[in-house]
Design a protein around this motif. Structure first.
Motif, mmCIF file in Angstrom:
data_model
loop_
_atom_site.group_PDB
_atom_site.id
_atom_site.type_symbol
_atom_site.label_atom_id
_atom_site.label_comp_id
_atom_site.label_asym_id
_atom_site.label_seq_id
_atom_site.Cartn_x
_atom_site.Cartn_y
_atom_site.Cartn_z
ATOM 1 N N TRP A 144 33.548 66.595 35.795
ATOM 2 C CA TRP A 144 33.579 66.724 37.265
ATOM 3 C C TRP A 144 34.136 65.453 37.887
ATOM 4 O O TRP A 144 34.961 65.495 38.786
ATOM 5 C CB TRP A 144 32.165 66.961 37.813
ATOM 6 C CG TRP A 144 31.789 68.391 37.948
ATOM 7 C CD1 TRP A 144 32.607 69.429 38.308
ATOM 8 C CD2 TRP A 144 30.489 68.978 37.709
ATOM 9 N NE1 TRP A 144 31.902 70.611 38.294
ATOM 10 C CE2 TRP A 144 30.611 70.363 37.942
ATOM 11 C CE3 TRP A 144 29.254 68.452 37.329
ATOM 12 C CZ2 TRP A 144 29.525 71.230 37.806
ATOM 13 C CZ3 TRP A 144 28.183 69.329 37.196
ATOM 14 C CH2 TRP A 144 28.318 70.699 37.428
ATOM 15 N N LEU A 145 33.643 64.318 37.369
ATOM 16 C CA LEU A 145 34.124 63.044 37.902
ATOM 17 C C LEU A 145 35.616 62.876 37.589
ATOM 18 O O LEU A 145 36.399 62.481 38.454
ATOM 19 C CB LEU A 145 33.305 61.880 37.326
ATOM 20 C CG LEU A 145 33.750 60.473 37.748
ATOM 21 C CD1 LEU A 145 33.913 60.347 39.254
ATOM 22 C CD2 LEU A 145 32.753 59.431 37.247
ATOM 23 N N LEU A 146 36.005 63.241 36.369
ATOM 24 C CA LEU A 146 37.409 63.114 35.980
ATOM 25 C C LEU A 146 38.292 63.994 36.881
ATOM 26 O O LEU A 146 39.374 63.586 37.308
ATOM 27 C CB LEU A 146 37.564 63.533 34.511
ATOM 28 C CG LEU A 146 38.866 63.167 33.836
ATOM 29 C CD1 LEU A 146 39.120 61.673 33.894
ATOM 30 C CD2 LEU A 146 38.852 63.629 32.388
ATOM 31 N N ASN A 147 37.803 65.186 37.193
ATOM 32 C CA ASN A 147 38.538 66.083 38.081
ATOM 33 C C ASN A 147 38.695 65.452 39.467
ATOM 34 O O ASN A 147 39.776 65.453 40.053
ATOM 35 C CB ASN A 147 37.815 67.432 38.166
ATOM 36 C CG ASN A 147 38.427 68.344 39.209
ATOM 37 O OD1 ASN A 147 39.645 68.409 39.364
ATOM 38 N ND2 ASN A 147 37.589 69.023 39.959
ATOM 39 N N ASN A 148 37.603 64.882 40.001
ATOM 40 C CA ASN A 148 37.689 64.275 41.331
ATOM 41 C C ASN A 148 38.544 63.019 41.344
ATOM 42 O O ASN A 148 39.143 62.682 42.359
ATOM 43 C CB ASN A 148 36.285 63.982 41.875
ATOM 44 C CG ASN A 148 35.566 65.268 42.247
ATOM 45 O OD1 ASN A 148 36.189 66.322 42.357
ATOM 46 N ND2 ASN A 148 34.258 65.211 42.429
ATOM 47 N N LEU A 149 38.592 62.324 40.211
ATOM 48 C CA LEU A 149 39.439 61.126 40.134
ATOM 49 C C LEU A 149 40.909 61.510 40.110
ATOM 50 O O LEU A 149 41.755 60.841 40.696
ATOM 51 C CB LEU A 149 39.116 60.314 38.870
ATOM 52 C CG LEU A 149 37.813 59.510 38.861
ATOM 53 C CD1 LEU A 149 37.544 58.958 37.465
ATOM 54 C CD2 LEU A 149 37.863 58.364 39.869
ATOM 55 N N THR A 150 41.226 62.603 39.394
ATOM 56 C CA THR A 150 42.647 62.953 39.221
ATOM 57 C C THR A 150 43.155 63.910 40.296
ATOM 58 O O THR A 150 44.356 64.122 40.420
ATOM 59 C CB THR A 150 42.883 63.607 37.836
ATOM 60 O OG1 THR A 150 41.944 64.675 37.667
ATOM 61 C CG2 THR A 150 42.719 62.603 36.711
ATOM 62 N N ALA A 151 42.237 64.485 41.099
ATOM 63 C CA ALA A 151 42.632 65.558 42.020
ATOM 64 C C ALA A 151 43.798 65.177 42.934
ATOM 65 O O ALA A 151 44.821 65.841 42.926
ATOM 66 C CB ALA A 151 41.444 66.010 42.845
ATOM 67 N N LEU A 210 43.935 69.181 33.705
ATOM 68 C CA LEU A 210 45.326 69.307 33.242
ATOM 69 C C LEU A 210 46.232 69.795 34.377
ATOM 70 O O LEU A 210 47.375 69.342 34.505
ATOM 71 C CB LEU A 210 45.406 70.259 32.041
ATOM 72 C CG LEU A 210 44.749 69.749 30.742
ATOM 73 C CD1 LEU A 210 44.686 70.866 29.694
ATOM 74 C CD2 LEU A 210 45.492 68.535 30.169
ATOM 75 N N CYS A 211 45.701 70.697 35.214
ATOM 76 C CA CYS A 211 46.465 71.147 36.392
ATOM 77 C C CYS A 211 46.720 69.973 37.343
ATOM 78 O O CYS A 211 47.812 69.830 37.893
ATOM 79 C CB CYS A 211 45.720 72.244 37.155
ATOM 80 S SG CYS A 211 45.810 73.852 36.358
ATOM 81 N N ASN A 212 45.694 69.137 37.550
ATOM 82 C CA ASN A 212 45.865 67.964 38.427
ATOM 83 C C ASN A 212 47.021 67.104 37.942
ATOM 84 O O ASN A 212 47.800 66.573 38.731
ATOM 85 C CB ASN A 212 44.588 67.095 38.444
ATOM 86 C CG ASN A 212 43.410 67.808 39.107
ATOM 87 O OD1 ASN A 212 43.587 68.784 39.828
ATOM 88 N ND2 ASN A 212 42.205 67.315 38.856
#
Length: 425
Positions: free
Chosen positions: A291-298, A334-336
């Motif tokens: 979740w954190l990785l997603n928010n970092l890369t978003a 990966l989408c980010n």
């Protein structure tokens, strides 16, 4: 009868009052006795009298009785204790550590069970009192403060009535300080306050106060410290601290435009180290870290580039097979990355990514399939030659089977059109 006897023994004022209180305390460990006791006329009045007496021994024993009562899960028992709350607050600046601690945990327990108690404590000034207690040098007191505060912050009325008062006090800066010094100071209090911060961040939309206190860089550097300290056998209970810290950071990044705050590529390495450390015993850490990785890369090209340049893709792709939830989150990250353009897509395709995506198209989970289609769309858009590769690997059969799934048919159809186009068209 027996309960009445116990009360009379306490009321009589004989030499043996302390022993009578001890017997009463022992009896009050029973749910039924608790309810009988608070129904007796004058029972709470008598306890309050002893609790406020000038004899320290009786006071402490009465405090222990009240603490037993506070454990009741029956709101009526908590509400019977309403007359005592102002004294509990007054005594938090108490003379003995054990006494202060008893008062704190009694308050914390009462707060859980009864909205009436919470409503009474706010005007009595519980927030300023806790703000003064949080400056205590004693770990046991700090842990008690954390317990009371975390109960208050979970109350249903917290977002409107409690969180604004907490944010207006000195509590946030001290909570942040104690969480971030957890490796040197005590772990118990740090864990309580990390959850407190988490309850504030996830239930309160405007976290300007925490951002102004530097919460993002502070929590980032705490995670870096924790990751560098994590030996193969992490200290007992470390996961209880790391989990709310990850959530806080994740939510702060999701709610605000923190670009430039905490942009440190080492955070990604720290995340993967933490993951490695907790993966076996605490599998839920996968989604916390992702979740954190997603928010970092978003929305952040910085972290997308860092993930590639630090060569963390293989570690990320390994998580695809951990669980359905993990797969969806990995595909989202990966989408980010793919969204950022042709260069990033080529880096992803070099991993051989396409063969890894094919099995996802056959899953029964529409969310995972949907994310997978989204990723393929970005890859084909930025690297049209990937579409031809995909066809060679039997990809279009996999897409065709989704033309009959209502929520996926449109995307599957669009991808089939892209796959059928001759390269360079």
């Amino acid at each position: 009868g027996q309960v009445l006897e116990l009360l009379r023994g306490v009321q009589r004022g004989s030499e043996d009052r302390k022993r009578s209180l001890g017997r009463l305390r022992w009896a009050l460990q029973n749910e039924e006795t608790q309810q009988k006791f608070v129904r007796l006329d004058g029972s709470i009045r008598t306890l309050t009298g002893l609790f406020t007496s000038s004899l320290a021994e009786l006071q402490l024993e009465a405090a222990r009785c009240l603490h037993e009562l506070s454990h009741s899960s029956v709101p009526a028992v908590a509400e019977a204790c309403l007359p005592v709350t102002s004294y509990l607050l007054t005594y938090l600046s108490g003379h003995s550590l054990e006494f202060t601690e008893l008062c704190l945990y009694t308050l914390g327990n009462l707060v859980v069970e009864s909205e009436a108690v919470r409503k009474q404590l706010l005007p009595q000034g519980i927030i300023p009192v806790l703000a003064s207690c949080i400056q205590s040098p004693h770990e046991a007191v700090l842990e008690g403060v954390g317990y009371v505060l975390s109960q208050l912050l979970q109350a249903k009325e917290a977002p409107t009535e409690i969180i604004p008062l907490v944010l207006d006090s000195v509590l946030p800066q001290h909570m942040l300080r104690l969480v971030c010094s957890s490796l040197k100071a005590g772990m118990g209090a740090a864990v309580e306050f990390a959850w407190c911060l988490h309850y504030i961040v996830c239930r309160h939309k405007d976290n300007g106060v925490l951002l102004a206190l530097g919460a993002v860089p502070a929590l980032t550097s705490l995670l870096l410290d924790l990751a560098s300290e994590i030996p193969q056998d992490a200290p007992e209970g470390l996961e209880l601290l790391v989990c709310p810290v990850l959530r806080c950071l994740s939510n702060l990044l999701a709610q605000t435009d923190c670009q430039g705050q905490g942009q440190d590529g080492r955070l990604l390495i720290a995340l993967f180290l933490i993951l490695q450390c907790f993966l076996q015993q605490h599998p839920f850490f996968i989604q916390e870290c992702l979740w954190l990785l997603n928010n970092l890369t978003a929305d952040d090209p910085f972290f997308c580039s860092a993930l590639l340049s630090l060569d963390l893709l293989p570690a990320l792709l390994q998580l695809l097979t951990c669980s359905q939830m993990a797969a969806v989150l990995v595909l989202t990250v990966l989408c980010n990355i793919a969204e950022k353009g042709p260069f990033q897509c080529q880096r992803l395709l070099q991993q051989p990514l396409l063969p890894r995506l094919l099995p996802f198209l056959t899953l029964p989970d529409p969310e995972a399939v949907g994310q997978c289609l989204e990723l393929l769309h970005l890859l084909f858009l930025h690297c049209p030659e990937a579409a031809a590769d995909f066809t060679r690997q039997g990809g279009h059969q996999a897409l065709e089977q989704h033309q009959s799934t209502p929520e996926l048919q449109e995307r599957a159809g669009a991808l089939l059109d892209m796959v059928r186009q001759p390269p360079g068209a």
